[in-house]
Each structure stands twice: as C-alpha cells, then as structure tokens.
Design an enzyme around this catalytic site. Structure first.
Site, PDB file in Angstrom:
ATOM      1  N   ASP A 296      -5.351   5.816  -7.053  1.00 19.46           N
ATOM      2  CA  ASP A 296      -4.319   4.848  -6.695  1.00 19.46           C
ATOM      3  C   ASP A 296      -4.001   4.917  -5.208  1.00 19.46           C
ATOM      4  O   ASP A 296      -4.842   5.331  -4.402  1.00 19.46           O
ATOM      5  CB  ASP A 296      -3.077   5.070  -7.557  1.00 19.46           C
ATOM      6  N   SER A 297      -2.774   4.552  -4.836  1.00 16.50           N
ATOM      7  CA  SER A 297      -2.401   4.457  -3.423  1.00 16.50           C
ATOM      8  C   SER A 297      -2.429   5.791  -2.694  1.00 16.50           C
ATOM      9  O   SER A 297      -2.535   5.820  -1.465  1.00 16.50           O
ATOM     10  CB  SER A 297      -1.011   3.833  -3.291  1.00 16.50           C
ATOM     11  N   ILE A 298      -2.337   6.892  -3.416  1.00 15.39           N
ATOM     12  CA  ILE A 298      -2.399   8.197  -2.768  1.00 15.39           C
ATOM     13  C   ILE A 298      -3.730   8.364  -2.042  1.00 15.39           C
ATOM     14  O   ILE A 298      -3.802   8.962  -0.967  1.00 15.39           O
ATOM     15  CB  ILE A 298      -2.205   9.327  -3.797  1.00 15.39           C
ATOM     16  N   MET A 299      -4.800   7.786  -2.619  1.00 14.37           N
ATOM     17  CA  MET A 299      -6.146   7.966  -2.071  1.00 14.37           C
ATOM     18  C   MET A 299      -6.743   6.704  -1.449  1.00 14.37           C
ATOM     19  O   MET A 299      -7.700   6.778  -0.694  1.00 14.37           O
ATOM     20  CB  MET A 299      -7.083   8.456  -3.180  1.00 14.37           C
TER      21      MET A 299
ATOM     22  N   GLY B  29      -4.527   0.965  -4.647  1.00 14.94           N
ATOM     23  CA  GLY B  29      -3.087   1.146  -4.738  1.00 14.94           C
ATOM     24  C   GLY B  29      -2.493   0.394  -5.911  1.00 14.94           C
ATOM     25  O   GLY B  29      -2.736  -0.803  -6.067  1.00 14.94           O
TER      26      GLY B  29
END
Length: 227
Positions: free
Chosen positions: A47-50, A124
C-alpha cells in the site's frame, strides 16, 4: 468458541508481530543477509507505505504527486511517494546495495534496465481485503499480481528465459499492507462490520494474505529453480 478464541489470538499476535517488525525495521534501518545469500533484485507489493508512484496516473484520491510531498526528495519533486522523501522500499534496495530508489512499475519513464534489479507494484490505498482497494480506488492485490506477471513477460522479452530465471532465483519479495483494511474498511466505512465482528474479520484478512502468499510461492516453484 474455542476455535474462535485461538483464531483471535493468532490474528492479534500476527498483527502485533507485523507492527513490531515495521517499528524495528524503521528503528534499525539495517538489512543483513547470510554470507552465502545473494540478492540482485527486489519486488515490493503493498500500500502507500511502500508505493513509489504507481497511483500517479490513476483517478484516485490516494495519490500524492503534488507538493508538499517529495520536498526532501531529489530535486524536491513529488514523484508519488507518500512521504517528504524516501519510503521503506527505497531504503531496502539502498541498504542492499542494489540501487538508490525502487521505481514504480507503472512509471511511464521506467527504463528497461530497471527491470533487471526490481520494481515496485505497491498501490496507495490497497489492502488484503478486495473491498479496501475498491473503496480507495487502488490497485488490488490481484491487480498487483497481474502486473508482476506482465513484468515477467517483459523481462523475458528483454533478456531471455534463462536470464529471467536467474534474476527471479536471486530476488527478494516484500509485502506490506493491512492497515487500510482495519482503519478504513472496517472502522471508518463500517462496510465490513455488517458481515464480521473484529475477530472474524481478522481471520478473513489472514486467509486473504495466505492466498496471496500461496500465489507467490507458486511463482517460486515455477521459476526459482536455482534454490
């Protein structure tokens, strides 16, 4: 009832372990491989972390290719990372000495040479729960796997089957997601609370994660013949 109790304990333990690993990795910022292990390629799903910019050209609210994002990145340019600078996927490839940044697979300026050392499929707003990706207008996990299959075909056309097998045999996979499922789909939208209480929803997420990893393992059996 006993099964639900054990299942709930497993799910919460799994969640706590995931949180611990995220905090530990952010604190240490060090990746150490065994002396006889060689990694030349990194693939990231999540998701948005990566995410490093896969959502840039999508009609989605989960997009950040505009200021002030990226203000501490090279040139102060918002490349689509949900950060003022690097995201964990960048730190991973940098720490491994592979390259400085892990590019988004859907980057229209992606160079063919980048395929040899790894790309990023994360989006994300994505989650293990398919509903999460629909609500956030993100690339679902099945969609990210489709992109990975497309990547393999492109790599074969670029370097041939033998070289592709070698690259995949020396690759490392990272999967980081789940927070959107709990925070957005379950608690904020209440969409899944109609069907599940939290313990059973946790089970659903664990089963969804297991199904995703099974697909990755099937790729391992098919291509990773060097192990």
């Amino acid at each position: 009832m006993k099964f639900q109790t054990h299942s709930y304990l497993f799910s919460t333990t799994f969640l706590r372990l995931t949180i611990f690993l995220v905090i530990f990795c952010k604190t240490k910022a060090v990746l150490k491989l065994l002396p006889n292990v060689s990694v030349t390629t990194v693939f990231v799903f999540g998701d948005s972390i990566m995410d490093t910019g896969n959502n840039n050209n999508m009609s989605t609210p989960s997009r950040c290719n505009y200021p002030p994002y990226g203000r501490d990145f090279k040139g102060g340019i918002p490349y689509g990372r949900f950060s003022n600078g690097k995201v964990p996927s960048d730190f991973i490839v940098s720490e491994l000495g592979i390259k400085e940044y892990l590019p988004a697979y859907l980057d229209p300026n992606l160079q063919p040479s980048e395929l040899l050392t790894g790309v990023n499929f994360a989006s994300g707003g994505a989650g293990y729960d398919p509903m999460t990706s629909k609500l956030e207008v993100a690339i679902s996990m099945s969609g990210q796997l489709y992109l990975f299959k497309d990547y393999i075909l492109r790599l074969k056309r670029l370097v041939g089957e033998d070289r592709t097998n070698f690259i995949l045999a020396n690759s490392l996979f990272f999967v980081v997601l789940g927070s959107n499922d709990i925070s957005n789909t379950y608690y904020l939208s209440h969409m899944r609370q109609v069907e599940y209480d939290f313990p059973t929803y946790s089970d659903f997420l664990v089963n969804s994660a297991y199904s995703f990893y099974k697909v990755i393992l099937n790729f391992h059996r098919k291509y990773f013949i060097h192990f």
